[in-house]
Design a protein around this motif. Structure first.
Motif, PDB file in Angstrom:
ATOM      1  N   ALA A   9       0.836  -1.203   0.000  1.00 51.97           N
ATOM      2  CA  ALA A   9       0.000   0.000   0.000  1.00 51.97           C
ATOM      3  C   ALA A   9       0.874   1.257   0.000  1.00 51.97           C
ATOM      4  CB  ALA A   9      -0.935  -0.011   1.205  1.00 51.97           C
ATOM      5  N   ALA A  10       1.953   1.231   0.782  1.00 54.24           N
ATOM      6  CA  ALA A  10       2.849   2.388   0.843  1.00 54.24           C
ATOM      7  C   ALA A  10       3.576   2.591  -0.481  1.00 54.24           C
ATOM      8  CB  ALA A  10       3.854   2.216   1.974  1.00 54.24           C
ATOM      9  N   ALA A  51       2.398   6.555   7.439  1.00 55.86           N
ATOM     10  CA  ALA A  51       3.554   5.969   6.762  1.00 55.86           C
ATOM     11  C   ALA A  51       3.171   5.524   5.348  1.00 55.86           C
ATOM     12  CB  ALA A  51       4.099   4.790   7.566  1.00 55.86           C
ATOM     13  N   ILE A  52       1.995   4.944   5.216  1.00 51.29           N
ATOM     14  CA  ILE A  52       1.524   4.513   3.898  1.00 51.29           C
ATOM     15  C   ILE A  52       1.332   5.712   2.980  1.00 51.29           C
ATOM     16  CG2 ILE A  52      -0.458   3.522   2.685  1.00 51.29           C
ATOM     17  CD1 ILE A  52      -0.754   1.544   5.015  1.00 51.29           C
ATOM     18  N   ALA A  53       0.650   6.737   3.490  1.00 54.98           N
ATOM     19  CA  ALA A  53       0.349   7.916   2.675  1.00 54.98           C
ATOM     20  C   ALA A  53       1.615   8.637   2.233  1.00 54.98           C
ATOM     21  CB  ALA A  53      -0.549   8.875   3.456  1.00 54.98           C
ATOM     22  N   ASP A  82       9.099   0.770   4.352  1.00 52.44           N
ATOM     23  CA  ASP A  82       9.754   0.035   5.439  1.00 52.44           C
ATOM     24  C   ASP A  82       9.063   0.309   6.774  1.00 52.44           C
ATOM     25  OD1 ASP A  82      11.578  -1.009   3.686  1.00 52.44           O
ATOM     26  OD2 ASP A  82      13.192   0.399   4.197  1.00 52.44           O
ATOM     27  N   GLU A  83       8.747   1.576   7.015  1.00 53.67           N
ATOM     28  CA  GLU A  83       8.113   1.947   8.277  1.00 53.67           C
ATOM     29  C   GLU A  83       6.696   1.377   8.361  1.00 53.67           C
ATOM     30  OE1 GLU A  83       6.855   5.945  10.834  1.00 53.67           O
ATOM     31  OE2 GLU A  83       8.026   6.126   8.990  1.00 53.67           O
ATOM     32  N   ALA A  84       5.952   1.444   7.260  1.00 55.11           N
ATOM     33  CA  ALA A  84       4.591   0.912   7.254  1.00 55.11           C
ATOM     34  C   ALA A  84       4.601  -0.583   7.549  1.00 55.11           C
ATOM     35  CB  ALA A  84       3.928   1.174   5.907  1.00 55.11           C
TER      36      ALA A  84
END
Length: 252
Positions: free
Chosen positions: A129-130, A213-215, A220-222
């Motif tokens: 998604a990210a 994080a996705i937006a 990696d963070e997401a």
């Protein structure tokens, strides 16, 4: 929804039923092919029994068995009444999940293994998604400060919608179907396994962090945040319902 006309479009004869396979199963496959190829929406009535017998050249027993196969799999329903008959219905993740539980049950698969599958899939969905930049996700989430977390229904709807939205934003419909159906199976069979009320605000805050994080495209963070989030929930279920871990998933 208004039902479409029963008549088959001119110039589109049915394909011949494959011989060698069981007639009812081959006929069920052909009916599904017709639904897909003609893009028949939910609510569409299929041809009458008499028309299907003529179109497909099969016996009444085989036709009725084929329709029963499709009904059991949640693809059609039999509309009662004078103008009734086999009707296309909307197929969802729960239908796929219900079918899957039969194989899970026969294979002796446990809730522990179901949890492990979700721990692998959901972080991957967040990463996808990210990478595909789900910009609209963050704006539609439940606000941790205003959501009535003490209300089980409201909290369930908020958390359920978040995970479904992330899965949809992965851009892969196959993974989306599998991931959401696993969540459906888990929630259906593990009743009362919502997070404790004192933790619910924290859960919604984590959802916001994952969404941001996705937006922002921080894949990696997401992925990391979703893995930590799912691990927290899995650990909580193990503590609260340890007897479930080795229980075989029921066919429902």
């Amino acid at each position: 929804m208004e039902a479409a006309a029963r008549a088959r479009p001119a110039g589109s004869p049915p394909r011949p039923i494959k011989r060698g396979a069981k007639v009812a199963e081959a006929l069920a496959q052909e009916i599904v092919h017709e639904i897909v190829s003609r893009k028949l929406p939910p609510g569409t009535l299929l041809s009458s029994e008499a028309q299907m017998l003529e179109d497909y050249g099969v016996g009444r027993g085989s036709l009725r068995e084929a329709l029963r196969i499709l009904e059991v799999h949640g693809l059609i329903t039999m509309k009662p009444g004078r103008n009734g008959g086999p009707m296309v219905i909307e197929v969802g993740t729960r239908d796929y999940g219900r079918m899957s539980t039969l194989f899970f049950h026969l294979g002796g698969m446990t809730f522990q293994q179901l949890i492990e599958a979700r721990l692998i899939l959901e972080p991957m969905m967040a990463r996808l998604a990210a990478e595909r930049r789900g910009q609209e996700l963050a704006g539609g989430l439940a606000d941790p400060e205003t959501t009535q977390v003490d209300d089980d229904r409201i909290y369930f709807e908020a958390t359920n919608e978040f995970h479904r939205t992330v899965a949809a934003m992965s851009g892969n419909p196959v993974l989306n179907l599998i991931s959401v159906s696993l969540e459906d199976i888990f929630r259906d069979q593990v009743s009362g396994a919502l997070s404790p009320k004192e933790e619910r605000k924290h859960v919604l805050e984590v959802h916001i962090a994952i969404a941001e994080a996705i937006a922002s495209g921080r894949a990696d963070e997401a992925e990391r945040l979703m893995r930590e989030h799912m691990q927290e929930y899995a650990d909580w279920v193990r503590r609260r319902r340890p007897e479930l871990m080795e229980k075989v998933i029921d066919w429902r």
